[in-house]
Design an enzyme around this catalytic site. Structure first.
Site, PDB file in Angstrom:
ATOM      1  N   SER A 183       1.950  -3.118   5.219  1.00 55.07           N
ATOM      2  CA  SER A 183       1.424  -1.824   4.775  1.00 55.07           C
ATOM      3  C   SER A 183       0.662  -1.882   3.466  1.00 55.07           C
ATOM      4  CB  SER A 183       2.558  -0.800   4.681  1.00 55.07           C
ATOM      5  OG  SER A 183       3.602  -1.271   3.860  1.00 55.07           O
ATOM      6  N   HIS A 211       1.148   0.308  11.243  1.00 58.63           N
ATOM      7  CA  HIS A 211      -0.283   0.216  10.918  1.00 58.63           C
ATOM      8  C   HIS A 211      -1.095  -0.528  11.976  1.00 58.63           C
ATOM      9  CE1 HIS A 211       0.393   1.840   6.897  1.00 58.63           C
ATOM     10  NE2 HIS A 211       1.513   1.158   6.936  1.00 58.63           N
ATOM     11  N   LYS A 243       0.141   7.862  11.414  1.00 56.72           N
ATOM     12  CA  LYS A 243      -0.947   7.111  10.789  1.00 56.72           C
ATOM     13  C   LYS A 243      -2.189   7.170  11.679  1.00 56.72           C
ATOM     14  CE  LYS A 243       2.248   5.060   7.719  1.00 56.72           C
ATOM     15  NZ  LYS A 243       3.455   4.273   7.613  1.00 56.72           N
TER      16      LYS A 243
HETATM   17  C1  PLP Z   1       4.707   4.474   6.997  1.00 57.31           C
HETATM   18  C2  PLP Z   1       5.614   3.388   7.452  1.00 57.31           C
HETATM   19  C3  PLP Z   1       6.897   3.660   7.939  1.00 57.31           C
HETATM   20  C4  PLP Z   1       7.499   5.029   7.855  1.00 57.31           C
HETATM   21  O1  PLP Z   1       6.970   5.895   8.797  1.00 57.31           O
HETATM   22  P1  PLP Z   1       7.037   7.456   8.522  1.00 57.31           P
HETATM   23  O2  PLP Z   1       6.789   8.072   9.843  1.00 57.31           O
HETATM   24  O3  PLP Z   1       5.990   7.743   7.521  1.00 57.31           O
HETATM   25  O4  PLP Z   1       8.414   7.738   8.004  1.00 57.31           O
HETATM   26  C5  PLP Z   1       7.623   2.630   8.461  1.00 57.31           C
HETATM   27  N1  PLP Z   1       7.154   1.360   8.472  1.00 57.31           N
HETATM   28  C6  PLP Z   1       5.944   1.055   7.971  1.00 57.31           C
HETATM   29  C7  PLP Z   1       5.479  -0.364   8.005  1.00 57.31           C
HETATM   30  C8  PLP Z   1       5.152   2.058   7.435  1.00 57.31           C
HETATM   31  O5  PLP Z   1       3.971   1.756   6.900  1.00 57.31           O
END
Ligand code: PLP
Length: 398
Positions: A183, A211, A243
């Site tokens: 991330s 991602h 995302k």
């Molecule tokens: C954003 C993210 C999460 C968390 O997801 P949310 O739905 O925002 O709680 C988990 N793992 C990774 C790698 C992330 O980038």
């Protein structure tokens, strides 16, 4: 008077320490969003910090799906999934997600954070070992802590070190968990090598594709399918809907027995209100678009290439990443923060990521690209990056 220490005073002292170190986090309120444009303090800023990689968050089909279900069903799901919160929209989305990712079943969670807590807590116990990449997302680490298993971390992407960590407990049940796309770095995990290692060591492999989903692989099915791996090699796949899919929530996909097991024992699934059904409908619309509209991925790839070429011409030390996450390393937290402030004055919103989110000495600008950006948006950002104080981000990075 009691001599007991005060929890609130201690917290306040910790915040003051962060302030001293220039690491205090601050909340900022976005007044309006319009594609990549965000209004902040009455000013229009071009954003390079959202995770809306495909530009779907404001797509009319998502909005229409959400409105339709809100009109018919109302807003809240009114209950946990296992009571009366599981609606037709959730069931349809789970089927779509399972089919998309090539798995028997999928299970929705309210957030990605909760999905990871739920999976790790359900699968692992105190006698087990959980091996993780050092740069995994915080919620994978927290999930391992919650499970009580022994957590062993290996240096980023280091297969040999991962093998050694597994080797320390050859008789313990083991889960190896990794981000698919990291991330804060944007690089892709060595998934095929990890799968081979796990198969040799009898460990289960879990990939968090927050991602990668929507962005990588045929029809955007994610990093695991892009690596040619399936449910057999990667039995636990987690990904988010907030995302590239532009919605909210998350899911775990895998065998029917994995999903049924999570339904029995994943506490962050069982003891929480189901996501609003309208959101599930919007997410289904997002998956349809993400699969069908390959041009969004092609557009993103073209933007990534343009950005990398422009940065190379300016001698900027981008970190090695082939994805929409293009970090520019500064090292020093103050320098990264100063760069973000200078960019904001020129009309760009880019986030400075500082310790402890990234290791000490590796503060950076986390620049994210989206299919919603125009070529000239990138060119303007590059021009502004080129004008940052000399030496702040130039030269080789660690
Ligand atoms: C954003 C993210 C999460 C968390 O997801 P949310 O739905 O925002 O709680 C988990 N793992 C990774 C790698 C992330 O980038």
């Amino acid at each position: 008077m009691s001599s007991r220490p005060s929890l609130l005073s201690r917290l306040a002292a910790q915040t003051a320490e962060r302030e001293q170190a220039n690491l205090r986090r601050r909340l900022r309120t976005i007044e309006h969003a319009d594609g990549p444009w965000l209004e902040l303090d009455g000013k229009q800023l071009l954003s390079f910090c959202s995770n809306d990689y495909l530009g779907l968050a404001q797509h009319p089909q998502l909005i229409a799906a959400l409105k339709r279900v809100v009109d018919d069903e109302g807003v809240g799901s009114t209950s946990a999934h296992l009571i009366c919160g599981h609606r037709a929209e959730h069931a349809a989305l789970e089927e779509t997600l399972a089919e998309w990712t090539g798995r028997e079943r999928a299970l929705l969670f309210s957030t990605g954070y909760m999905a990871n807590l739920g999976v790790l807590q359900a699968l692992l116990g105190a006698d087990d070992i959980c091996v993780q990449d050092k740069l995994n997302h915080a919620c994978l680490l927290d999930g391992a802590k919650l499970s009580g298993a022994e957590l062993k971390r290996y240096p980023h992407g280091d297969i040999g070190a991962a093998a050694r960590q597994l080797g320390t407990r050859p008789h313990a049940a083991a889960l190896l968990a990794t981000d698919g796309v990291f991330s804060m770095d944007g690089d892709i995990a060595p998934l095929r090598e990890l799968a081979t290692l796990c198969s040799r060591e009898g460990a289960s492999l879990m990939v968090d594709d927050a991602h990668g989903i929507g962005v990588l692989g045929d029809e955007g099915a994610g990093s695991v399918l892009a690596a040619g791996l399936g449910q057999h090699e990667v039995p636990v796949l987690m990904a988010t809907l907030g995302k590239a899919l532009g919605c909210h929530g998350a899911f775990v996909a895998g065998s029917a027995s994995l999903i049924d097991g999570l339904l029995q024992s994943a506490r962050p699934y069982i003891y929480t209100t189901a996501m609003p059904p309208a959101l599930a409908a919007a997410a289904s619309a997002a998956v349809r678009l993400a699969r069908a509209e390959n041009w969004r991925r092609e557009r993103l790839a073209a933007l990534i290439k343009r950005f990398q070429q422009g940065a190379a011409q300016l001698g900027l030390a981008l970190m090695p990443s082939a994805t929409a996450i293009q970090p520019l390393l500064f090292g020093d937290a103050d320098a990264a923060l100063a760069a973000a402030k200078a960019l904001e004055q020129q009309g760009f919103l880019v986030s400075a990521i500082r310790p402890p989110t990234v290791p000490k000495g590796q503060a950076r600008l986390r620049i994210t690209l989206s299919a919603a950006h125009e070529d000239e948006h990138l060119d303007q950002l590059l021009e502004a990056l080129g004008k940052l104080p000399q030496g702040s981000a130039a030269g080789p990075h660690v």
